[in-house]
Design an enzyme around this catalytic site. Structure first.
Site, PDB file in Angstrom:
ATOM      1  N   HIS A 210       0.825  -1.209   0.000  1.00  0.00           N
ATOM      2  CA  HIS A 210       0.000   0.000   0.000  1.00  0.00           C
ATOM      3  C   HIS A 210       0.854   1.252   0.000  1.00  0.00           C
ATOM      4  O   HIS A 210       1.935   1.303   0.587  1.00  0.00           O
ATOM      5  CB  HIS A 210      -1.032   0.002   1.141  1.00  0.00           C
ATOM      6  CG  HIS A 210      -0.479  -0.015   2.537  1.00  0.00           C
ATOM      7  ND1 HIS A 210      -0.138   1.120   3.225  1.00  0.00           N
ATOM      8  CD2 HIS A 210      -0.233  -1.034   3.385  1.00  0.00           C
ATOM      9  CE1 HIS A 210       0.292   0.798   4.439  1.00  0.00           C
ATOM     10  NE2 HIS A 210       0.251  -0.500   4.556  1.00  0.00           N
TER      11      HIS A 210
ATOM     12  N   ASP B 282      -0.202   4.332   1.049  1.00  0.00           N
ATOM     13  CA  ASP B 282      -0.507   5.305   2.106  1.00  0.00           C
ATOM     14  C   ASP B 282       0.221   4.992   3.407  1.00  0.00           C
ATOM     15  O   ASP B 282       0.703   3.877   3.616  1.00  0.00           O
ATOM     16  CB  ASP B 282      -2.014   5.365   2.369  1.00  0.00           C
ATOM     17  CG  ASP B 282      -2.583   4.030   2.839  1.00  0.00           C
ATOM     18  OD1 ASP B 282      -2.287   3.002   2.197  1.00  0.00           O
ATOM     19  OD2 ASP B 282      -3.301   4.002   3.855  1.00  0.00           O
TER      20      ASP B 282
ATOM     21  N   ASP C 224       6.326   0.527   7.134  1.00  0.00           N
ATOM     22  CA  ASP C 224       4.917   0.206   6.817  1.00  0.00           C
ATOM     23  C   ASP C 224       4.346   1.242   5.860  1.00  0.00           C
ATOM     24  O   ASP C 224       3.922   2.308   6.301  1.00  0.00           O
ATOM     25  CB  ASP C 224       4.128   0.145   8.119  1.00  0.00           C
ATOM     26  CG  ASP C 224       2.661  -0.222   7.924  1.00  0.00           C
ATOM     27  OD1 ASP C 224       2.286  -0.595   6.814  1.00  0.00           O
ATOM     28  OD2 ASP C 224       1.904  -0.118   8.898  1.00  0.00           O
TER      29      ASP C 224
ATOM     30  N   GLU D  73      -5.031   1.725   2.802  1.00  0.00           N
ATOM     31  CA  GLU D  73      -5.023   0.519   3.640  1.00  0.00           C
ATOM     32  C   GLU D  73      -5.172   0.870   5.113  1.00  0.00           C
ATOM     33  O   GLU D  73      -5.836   0.175   5.867  1.00  0.00           O
ATOM     34  CB  GLU D  73      -3.730  -0.268   3.401  1.00  0.00           C
ATOM     35  CG  GLU D  73      -3.744  -1.687   3.971  1.00  0.00           C
ATOM     36  CD  GLU D  73      -3.388  -1.759   5.440  1.00  0.00           C
ATOM     37  OE1 GLU D  73      -3.711  -2.763   6.091  1.00  0.00           O
ATOM     38  OE2 GLU D  73      -2.785  -0.798   5.959  1.00  0.00           O
ATOM     39  N   GLU D  74      -4.540   1.966   5.512  1.00  0.00           N
ATOM     40  CA  GLU D  74      -4.562   2.348   6.930  1.00  0.00           C
ATOM     41  C   GLU D  74      -5.906   2.952   7.337  1.00  0.00           C
ATOM     42  O   GLU D  74      -6.121   3.286   8.489  1.00  0.00           O
ATOM     43  CB  GLU D  74      -3.430   3.339   7.224  1.00  0.00           C
ATOM     44  CG  GLU D  74      -2.030   2.812   6.889  1.00  0.00           C
ATOM     45  CD  GLU D  74      -1.563   1.709   7.825  1.00  0.00           C
ATOM     46  OE1 GLU D  74      -2.330   1.300   8.717  1.00  0.00           O
ATOM     47  OE2 GLU D  74      -0.414   1.257   7.655  1.00  0.00           O
TER      48      GLU D  74
ATOM     49  N   ASP E 287       1.229 -10.096   0.261  1.00  0.00           N
ATOM     50  CA  ASP E 287       1.011  -8.712   0.673  1.00  0.00           C
ATOM     51  C   ASP E 287       1.838  -8.474   1.934  1.00  0.00           C
ATOM     52  O   ASP E 287       2.440  -9.402   2.481  1.00  0.00           O
ATOM     53  CB  ASP E 287      -0.492  -8.496   0.940  1.00  0.00           C
ATOM     54  CG  ASP E 287      -0.866  -7.012   1.111  1.00  0.00           C
ATOM     55  OD1 ASP E 287      -0.028  -6.134   0.815  1.00  0.00           O
ATOM     56  OD2 ASP E 287      -2.009  -6.748   1.535  1.00  0.00           O
TER      57      ASP E 287
ATOM     58  N   HIS F 233       3.352   2.939  13.058  1.00  0.00           N
ATOM     59  CA  HIS F 233       2.164   3.635  13.564  1.00  0.00           C
ATOM     60  C   HIS F 233       2.465   4.575  14.733  1.00  0.00           C
ATOM     61  O   HIS F 233       1.565   5.072  15.371  1.00  0.00           O
ATOM     62  CB  HIS F 233       1.050   2.659  13.996  1.00  0.00           C
ATOM     63  CG  HIS F 233       0.453   1.899  12.850  1.00  0.00           C
ATOM     64  ND1 HIS F 233      -0.799   1.375  12.873  1.00  0.00           N
ATOM     65  CD2 HIS F 233       0.943   1.590  11.638  1.00  0.00           C
ATOM     66  CE1 HIS F 233      -1.055   0.766  11.724  1.00  0.00           C
ATOM     67  NE2 HIS F 233       0.003   0.881  10.972  1.00  0.00           N
TER      68      HIS F 233
HETATM   69 ZN   LIG Z   1       0.679  -1.508   6.378  1.00  0.00          ZN
END
Ligand SMILES: [Zn+2]
Ligand SMILES: *[C@@H]1O[C@H](CO)[C@@H](O)[C@H](O)[C@H]1NC(C)=O
Ligand SMILES: *[C@@H]1O[C@H](CO)[C@@H](O)[C@H](O)[C@H]1NC(C)=O
Length: 596
Positions: A181, A183, A216, A250-251, A279, A565
């Site tokens: 992803h 984003d 991520d 995705e987030e 993935d 995150h």
């Molecule tokens: Zn991720």
């Protein structure tokens, strides 16, 4: 990765009991001298085996590999490209050079420097101007990967979803799908000064590359493109079609990105149109004294249940015995006093994970190992194992359905009776349960209290309390934000599951090649459970072989998430280089395989 509907995911093998794990220090960085020595050693081993081969094979013929390696956790052999062996040698050698490292730093750092934040509750593409942040990211990719963009066919889905097709020469081979992803989780403005290096600096300190998305999941996205650019640079032309799908929210639940990509992919390749899907997901880490890679083969489901109590308002000087808030409180206590029962069955994916741990984790406490192994045949041992699993909150949460009361609101004024009070319970649903089962469980759980308080009870659109019964208010259960998400179908991992075997062999080849090691037991592969979700929640119909795995080295502890995150997200450049090696090896292995 993200947890539906919000964030913070953990995955893979449960974290080790720190007291009984130790660091193996033998995995030095690859170095030319050791590399040559190991190659030489390998060559002499082969010679030795050829020389005494007859005798050795004769003596040990009765020992099938399974006699040595656990039947419940068979390990694939190291899988190195053969037909493309020369090319593989050339590109992997290149991945070990300083010039390639500098190139990798540039590729990933540049991607981090283009912020691509996604937010909860964004309006659709075209209406919410914040999506426009992805335009510059596409421009960046175009400039950074010229061969990819001159060779692969790129289609944009819902404006910002990226769908690349690298057409193979043999149309009868099922394509593979690599996903990532674009984003990133927003950087909370008040935390910017807590970052050692600014969040969108992409700063490289000689060892780690810092910034939001460095791990991520721009490492996955750039890792895939870097591998393909390198293969193209060496004139590789695939036999089997390779498809890339890069979502962009995705987030924030993935509806705009992967949610749009899924039907576009299905329209071209059909249902179950891919041999496998890889993935983002877990990587590998040391667990109880051995290294385990834990590709995610399942994802728990989720549902947010809203519990709302309504009752007549009025002045609080003449109160009823129970206000809506008081009744809601009793209902929530009922939840916490009745947690979901957790069972560990032999068909549970986590049971297979435990078998792998028992078979290969060198420093696993012996009583644990014995219990796991005995549980295969003994019901008593299985019960004991359940006991051990329930004692550990990390293990327990991977197996069972969980509940957490995460939101609450009620009342508007201290002298007014609250006409309404509500709370939201977040459930993560066991792979052996379902959204329907959780709804039914919660509905039943609150029934006696609803009747005790004389509340008209409705749950998920159905009337539960009897019509015409006296009522001093109402209780309503419903899906809080969106419909629940079912647990993902479990990816097969048996000996005859060709995609899992190919992935396992690729993991071993990558790990060994990056460290100049030989042998098939340098790293073990065990099925992993995801407690969060990825974009693959939209891809279930595209393949029954879905893996959430990107070969990220988590070092000593799979819980060391490197600031994912939160503040100070980073990736070790050595890990990133190994990820590139993994994707290149995977593409070449899949290209040659005729069993997929
Ligand atoms: Zn991720
Ligand atoms: C394409 O792959 C199929 C399936 O493996 C094989 O039978 C066929 O011979 C291949 N065709 C070519 C032209 O190589
Ligand atoms: C519920 O209704 C019954 C019958 O109308 C009444 O006797 C009882 O007190 C009520 N209970 C509450 C908590 O309001």
């Amino acid at each position: 990765m993200s947890n539906f509907p919000d964030e913070k995911a953990g995955s893979g093998l449960p974290p080790p009991n720190q007291a009984c794990s130790f660091k193996i220090n033998t995995y030095a960085h690859p170095n030319k001298v050791t590399g040559r020595f190991v190659r030489l050693f390998a060559a002499s081993c082969i010679a030795l085996v050829l020389f005494v081969g007859g005798r050795v094979l004769f003596q040990f013929r009765d020992l099938a590999p399974d006699a040595k390696y656990g039947e419940l956790c068979p390990q694939a052999d190291v899988l190195v490209p053969e037909k493309n062996g020369k090319l593989w040698d050339i590109v992997t050698d290149k991945f070990g050079t300083d010039s390639f490292k500098a190139q990798a730093v540039e590729w990933l750092g540049g991607a981090v420097r283009v912020p691509t934040e996604s937010y909860d509750n964004m309006d659709v593409v075209g209406k919410d101007p914040r999506w426009e942040a992805f335009g510059p990211f596409h421009d960046y990719l175009l400039g950074a990967f010229p061969l990819v963009h001159s060779t692969l066919k790129l289609s944009k889905v819902n404006t910002y979803g990226l769908f690349y097709e690298w057409k193979g020469s043999n149309a009868s081979l099922k394509p593979i799908l690599l996903a990532a992803h674009q984003d990133v989780v927003p950087v909370v403005p008040t935390t910017v000064d807590k970052w050692t290096h600014p969040p969108y600096s992409g700063h490289f300190d000689g060892e780690k590359l810092w910034g939001r998305g460095s791990s991520d999941d721009k490492s996955g996205l750039i890792g895939i493109l870097a591998a393909i650019e390198s293969l193209l640079d060496n004139s590789f032309q695939p036999t089997r079609t390779v498809v890339l799908a890069f979502g962009f929210d995705e987030e924030a639940s993935g509806t705009q990105g992967a949610g749009s990509l899924a039907p576009a992919l299905e329209a071209v390749y059909g249902k179950d149109g891919f041999a496998f899907i890889v993935d983002e997901g877990s990587g590998f880490a040391e667990q109880h004294g051995s290294v385990f890679a834990t590709p995610g083969i399942a994802e728990k489901g989720s549902i947010d249940v809203r519990i709302e109590v309504s009752a007549p308002g009025g002045h609080s000087s003449i109160p009823p015995r129970h206000t809506s808030i008081g009744m809601l409180a009793a209902l929530l206590v009922q939840y916490e006093e009745n947690p979901y029962k957790v069972f560990l069955g032999r068909r549970d994916p986590f049971y297979t994970t435990l078998q792998c741990v028992a078979e290969y984790a060198k420093a696993l406490p012996s009583h644990f190992r014995k219990t796991i192994k005995k549980s295969v045949h003994s019901k008593k041992a299985l019960e004991a194992l359940q006991g051990l699993v329930l004692e550990n909150p990390n293990y327990k949460s991977l197996v069972g359905t969980t509940q957490a009361i995460d939101l609450i609101q009620g009342g508007v004024k201290s002298n007014a009776l609250p006409e309404q009070a509500w709370a939201v319970v977040n459930h993560r649903i066991s792979v052996s349960s379902s959204v329907g089962e959780v709804r039914a469980h919660d509905t039943k759980l609150l029934k006696s209290l609803a009747s005790k308080f004389n509340l008209t009870y409705n749950a998920f659109g159905s009337r539960i309390s009897e019509e015409g019964a006296s009522s001093s208010g109402s209780l309503t259960l419903s899906d809080a934000f969106h419909l629940g998400l079912e647990p993902a179908p479990v990816t097969p991992t048996g000996k005859d599951a060709a995609p899992y075997q190919l992935l396992s062999g690729t993991i071993k080849a990558t790990y060994n090649s990056h460290r100049s090691l030989v042998g098939r037991d340098t790293i073990n592969v065990a099925p992993g459970m995801m407690s969060g979700n990825t974009d693959t929640r939209y891809y279930w119909d595209l393949s029954s072989h879905i893996f959430r795995y990107n070969h990220h080295n988590s070092g000593k502890n799979s819980n060391a998430l490197g600031g994912i995150h939160t503040v100070n997200e980073f990736i070790e450049i050595d890990s990133f280089l190994e990820m590139i090696r993994f994707f290149a090896t995977l593409i070449l292995n899949a290209d040659e395989s005729r069993s997929l």
